[in-house]
Structure formats: C-alpha cells, structure tokens
Design a protein around this motif. Structure first.
Motif, PDB file in Angstrom:
ATOM      1  N   UNK A 279       5.739  -4.022  -3.101  1.00  0.00           N
ATOM      2  CA  UNK A 279       5.706  -4.402  -4.501  1.00  0.00           C
ATOM      3  C   UNK A 279       4.311  -4.185  -5.064  1.00  0.00           C
ATOM      4  N   UNK A 280       4.249  -3.992  -6.357  1.00  0.00           N
ATOM      5  CA  UNK A 280       2.975  -3.851  -7.056  1.00  0.00           C
ATOM      6  C   UNK A 280       2.879  -5.039  -8.013  1.00  0.00           C
TER       7      UNK A 280
ATOM      8  N   UNK B 296      -4.019   0.531  -4.215  1.00  0.00           N
ATOM      9  CA  UNK B 296      -4.455  -0.594  -3.400  1.00  0.00           C
ATOM     10  C   UNK B 296      -4.696  -1.805  -4.296  1.00  0.00           C
ATOM     11  N   UNK B 297      -4.121  -2.938  -3.945  1.00  0.00           N
ATOM     12  CA  UNK B 297      -4.341  -4.175  -4.682  1.00  0.00           C
ATOM     13  C   UNK B 297      -5.687  -4.764  -4.263  1.00  0.00           C
TER      14      UNK B 297
ATOM     15  N   UNK C  68       5.010  -1.425 -11.528  1.00  0.00           N
ATOM     16  CA  UNK C  68       4.384  -1.076 -12.804  1.00  0.00           C
ATOM     17  C   UNK C  68       3.355   0.041 -12.681  1.00  0.00           C
ATOM     18  N   UNK C  69       2.607   0.055 -11.572  1.00  0.00           N
ATOM     19  CA  UNK C  69       1.564   1.070 -11.406  1.00  0.00           C
ATOM     20  C   UNK C  69       2.181   2.454 -11.247  1.00  0.00           C
ATOM     21  N   UNK C  70       3.276   2.537 -10.538  1.00  0.00           N
ATOM     22  CA  UNK C  70       3.967   3.812 -10.365  1.00  0.00           C
ATOM     23  C   UNK C  70       4.387   4.377 -11.718  1.00  0.00           C
ATOM     24  N   UNK C  71       4.876   3.514 -12.616  1.00  0.00           N
ATOM     25  CA  UNK C  71       5.295   3.970 -13.940  1.00  0.00           C
ATOM     26  C   UNK C  71       4.094   4.407 -14.779  1.00  0.00           C
TER      27      UNK C  71
ATOM     28  N   UNK D  38       0.842  -1.193   0.000  1.00  0.00           N
ATOM     29  CA  UNK D  38       0.000   0.000   0.000  1.00  0.00           C
ATOM     30  C   UNK D  38       0.878   1.244   0.000  1.00  0.00           C
ATOM     31  N   UNK D  39       0.738   2.074  -0.984  1.00  0.00           N
ATOM     32  CA  UNK D  39       1.443   3.343  -1.019  1.00  0.00           C
ATOM     33  C   UNK D  39       0.477   4.430  -0.603  1.00  0.00           C
ATOM     34  N   UNK D  40       0.829   5.215   0.421  1.00  0.00           N
ATOM     35  CA  UNK D  40      -0.108   6.223   0.906  1.00  0.00           C
ATOM     36  C   UNK D  40       0.648   7.444   1.382  1.00  0.00           C
ATOM     37  N   UNK D  41       0.412   8.592   0.733  1.00  0.00           N
ATOM     38  CA  UNK D  41       1.068   9.844   1.097  1.00  0.00           C
ATOM     39  C   UNK D  41       2.581   9.741   1.073  1.00  0.00           C
ATOM     40  N   UNK D  42       3.127   8.906   0.195  1.00  0.00           N
ATOM     41  CA  UNK D  42       4.569   8.717   0.206  1.00  0.00           C
ATOM     42  C   UNK D  42       5.103   8.713  -1.219  1.00  0.00           C
TER      43      UNK D  42
END
Length: 212
Positions: free
Chosen positions: A11-12, A168-169, A133-136, A1-5
């Motif tokens: 990993x995604x 979120x996955x 991948x989602x970040x890209x 989970x990536x949140x406010x960062x």
C-alpha cells in the motif's frame, strides 16, 4: 516498496512523505536489471530470518544503491534529460502538481533519471480510499511528459519512460534529511557540478534547504 515491478505489492499510505525515482526507457541494459533482480531475491532469502520490515528496507537500500550506480555510469542508453528543453518539460509537470496532488519538497533531474521528494496531499472532498495514490500521480506525470518530450524530440511510437519506478515511504525527519541531501547532491556525486545549487535542473523548497 515498489522496485523494478509493474505490479503493486504494497500500500502507499495517503498523506505520507515519499522518495521517488523514475528513469528513461532503456536507460539500463536488460541484463543489468536481471542481475539486480536476482541479487535482490538472494538478499531477501539471506535476511528472511530477521525482522521482516527492517530486512526489506535494508535489501531495497542496498539494491537501490547499485541501481543508482548503474544509471550514473551507463552512457549507452538515452540521456534526453540533459537537454534543457526536455528537462524543462519535466520540471513544469512536476511543479504543476505541487499543492494539488502533493507538497513538493525537492527534485533533481539527471540525464537519464529523476529523483522526486514530496508529501502526498489527501483530497479535501471525501472519496473512496485509494491504495495506490503515488502510482496514479506518476502515471499522469509520465503520460503528459512522455507525450510532450517525444514531440520535442520528434519521436513517435516509442516509450519515453521506463514503466517501473522506485517509491519509498519516508519514516522520520532524519531519513527525510538524508533523502533530500541525496537527491540534491546526485549531480555533485556524479561529477557534473561542485555545488548542487549550480545544477540547473534541481529544486528544494526553502524550508528544507537547511537539510541539504
């Protein structure tokens, strides 16, 4: 989970289904973000004795709810996405990536933020594994839309999107149903329309309409 960062603590998974939220730059006051960060840390400490994965999901669910409430009620920050020409630029970029980088399930463009639901598509050409991948995908989408939205708004040298986003996955069909419903009904909950289908800047793939 990536949140406010901006850093990438997890990993995604390739080929997973995702719920994404990203927002306009300065759409929330810094003090509000700091309060949410501190509350998140306190909740993590409170839940640290239980199942780690379950605890993280619960903490992020509770904080995301407050984050969303802040976005909806904040009328001091920019709301460029309520302007149809700006929203159309974002819509076009989202649809352009459909069947290339992801299978698009649903989205909703609110005045100051965007909800996006999709399944990541793995490349048919064998490549080195990509941990993020989602970040890209988001970086590419934000870069393109930021440039063209700023041109349309006659803005130069200013950030359009906030760097941080929420991903979120999605773990199962029931969670997918809840997330698509949540995404599409955001403008209803906010009092903009009575029926989600009346909101101009939303989309749901035909096979998922029964979930909404």
């Amino acid at each position: 989970m990536t949140f406010y960062r901006r850093n990438l603590p997890h990993l995604q998974p390739a080929g997973a289904e995702y719920f994404i939220t990203f927002r306009l730059a300065n759409s929330l006051p810094k003090k509000a973000i700091e309060r949410l960060k501190k509350e998140r840390e306190l909740l993590f400490n409170e839940y640290s004795q239980g199942d780690n994965d379950k605890s993280h999901r619960e903490v992020n669910r509770r904080i995301f709810k407050k984050y969303e409430e802040q976005l909806v009620k904040n009328n001091r920050g920019p709301t460029w996405l309520k302007d149809a020409p700006i929203a159309k630029i974002v819509e076009g970029a989202i649809h352009f990536r459909d069947n290339q980088e992801y299978e698009l399930y649903a989205y909703c463009i609110m005045p100051n933020h965007v909800h996006l639901v999709f399944k990541h598509l793995t490349n048919k050409v064998k490549q080195e594994p990509d941990e993020y991948p989602v970040t890209k995908i988001l970086a590419s989408l934000k870069k393109y839309t930021s440039k063209h939205c700023n041109i349309a708004l006659n803005r130069t040298g200013n950030a359009f999107w906030q760097d941080e986003s929420y991903d979120h996955v999605i773990r199962d069909t029931e969670e997918l149903r809840r997330i698509i419903f949540y995404t599409l009904h955001d403008p209803v909950k906010s009092g903009f329309v009575d029926d989600w289908q009346d909101w101009e800047h939303s989309y749901c793939k035909s096979e998922f309409r029964d979930l909404s």
